[in-house]
Design an enzyme around this catalytic site. Structure first.
Site, PDB file in Angstrom:
ATOM      1  N   GLY A   1       0.818  -1.199   0.000  1.00  0.00           N
ATOM      2  CA  GLY A   1       0.000   0.000   0.000  1.00  0.00           C
ATOM      3  C   GLY A   1       0.855   1.253   0.000  1.00  0.00           C
ATOM      4  N   LEU A   2       0.343   2.313   0.635  1.00  0.00           N
ATOM      5  CA  LEU A   2       1.023   3.610   0.693  1.00  0.00           C
ATOM      6  C   LEU A   2       1.305   4.159  -0.704  1.00  0.00           C
ATOM      7  CD1 LEU A   2       3.564   3.050   3.625  1.00  0.00           C
ATOM      8  CD2 LEU A   2       1.344   4.197   3.715  1.00  0.00           C
ATOM      9  N   CYS A   3       0.376   3.920  -1.623  1.00  0.00           N
ATOM     10  CA  CYS A   3       0.552   4.404  -2.996  1.00  0.00           C
ATOM     11  C   CYS A   3      -0.745   5.052  -3.498  1.00  0.00           C
ATOM     12  CB  CYS A   3       1.005   3.277  -3.917  1.00  0.00           C
ATOM     13  SG  CYS A   3      -0.016   1.794  -3.861  1.00  0.00           S
ATOM     14  N   GLY A   4      -1.443   5.726  -2.589  1.00  0.00           N
ATOM     15  CA  GLY A   4      -2.644   6.437  -2.995  1.00  0.00           C
ATOM     16  C   GLY A   4      -3.743   5.499  -3.481  1.00  0.00           C
TER      17      GLY A   4
END
Length: 347
Positions: free
Chosen positions: A119-122
């Site tokens: 994750g952590l990719c919008g």
């Protein structure tokens, strides 16, 4: 005449009869718990900003590696496209008999879905999932059977929890290799050539820019001769301008078909050569799609971490203002207490 706070405090304490030790730092005040909590939170927010900025730079370094990998595979793809175009021109209508170029009635579709592992990719993964669900519902509404081949953990875990028909799962790391693309393409070719599926559709994220990407769908099988011959390309280069990251885009035309002399004698039948080239072309397209999806994920992570860093900076600024107000309130309160104490003694 302007007097500092330390001077004023000294005058008030002296007039009240208090003795101030020279070792006591008069400019340091003891604040309440609220100010101390704000100060701790400012430190936490600033540390978070350092982490998000570091993650952005790491993602930028990986984007450069991903674009270098794309450039390294391009000469092979251009040569393959050129030879294919020349052979198609030489064979003419005979090329339509190739199994991978034949159109058939579609009763079953295999959907290949490429997503990220982290994750952590919008909204990168959520957009792919929404695009897949929409296409799946469209095919089911037409009465077409669907099976799914998942590449990447995020989409696989989402559809697996909802009992979608997943037939195969493949890992997708940050550095797609030809071996990984070959494993996937071999599975798809086996399904298509055996008649187990009538069409293979690919859902991936097309790289547009550092701040934009587009979930896209394309038909991988059956191939079209005209599509292979005329397919151009786009090359993206991550650069820096005035200390900021930017992307330069270059459009590349399709490779010119290779000219084969009319009297050239092939050791093998040209149809057999085409049958050998088409799986290589499919493998190259799949590898390119994996690389483009990874580049889109990393670009989305860069943008997400930049937004997080900006938000952390803004929050730290607001907290600093609140901390200064709390400190000023504490100093004012202590000053009032000293004045009141001095007035009480004098009275």
């Amino acid at each position: 005449m302007r007097l500092s706070f330390v001077t004023l405090l000294s005058l008030f304490t002296a007039s009240a009869g208090f003795v101030v030790s020279p070792r006591t730092p008069m400019s340091t005040a003891l604040f309440d718990g609220k100010a101390n909590a704000i100060r701790d939170r400012i430190s936490t927010v600033k540390n978070t900003k350092k982490i998000t900025m570091a993650m952005k730079l790491v993602a930028a370094a990986k984007v450069r590696k991903a674009q270098d990998a794309v450039l390294q595979t391009r000469p092979f793809s251009e040569t393959l496209q050129s030879v294919f175009g020349g052979l198609i021109k030489r064979l003419g209508s005979e090329a339509g008999d190739l199994p991978l170029l034949q159109q058939r009635e579609i009763k079953k579709v295999t959907m290949v879905v490429i997503s990220g592992d982290r994750g952590l990719c919008g909204s990168y993964n959520s957009y792919v999932i929404k695009k897949t669900e929409k296409r799946y519902n469209e095919l089911i509404a037409k009465g077409i059977e669907v099976e799914m081949v998942m590449v990447g953990k995020k989409a696989n875990s989402y559809f697996e929890r909802r009992s979608f028909p997943i037939s195969k799962y493949y890992d997708c790391g940050q550095k797609p290799t030809a071996a990984e693309a070959t494993a996937i393409s071999d599975e798809l070719l086996a399904k298509y050539l055996s008649g187990e599926t009538d069409s293979v559709e690919l859902i991936y994220t097309r790289f547009v820019s550092l701040i934009a990407s587009s979930p896209s769908a394309r038909t991988l099988l059956p191939l079209t001769a005209t599509g292979i011959e005329s397919e151009g390309d786009e090359i993206f280069q991550l650069t820096t301008s005035s200390g900021e990251f930017s992307v330069s885009k270059t459009d590349v035309d399709a490779a010119e078909p290779q000219e084969f002399p009319a009297d050239m004698i092939f050791e093998q039948d040209p149809v057999q050569i085409l049958n050998a080239i088409l799986p290589l072309y499919l493998n190259g397209q799949l590898l390119r799609t994996l690389q483009e999806s990874v580049a889109s994920e990393l670009a989305a992570r860069m943008q997400s971490m930049q937004s997080a860093s900006d938000n952390a900076g803004e929050l730290a600024s607001k907290l600093s203002m609140a901390y200064n107000r709390a400190r000023q309130a504490a100093v004012t309160q202590e000053l009032l207490e000293i004045v009141a104490g001095a007035a009480a003694i004098e009275g």
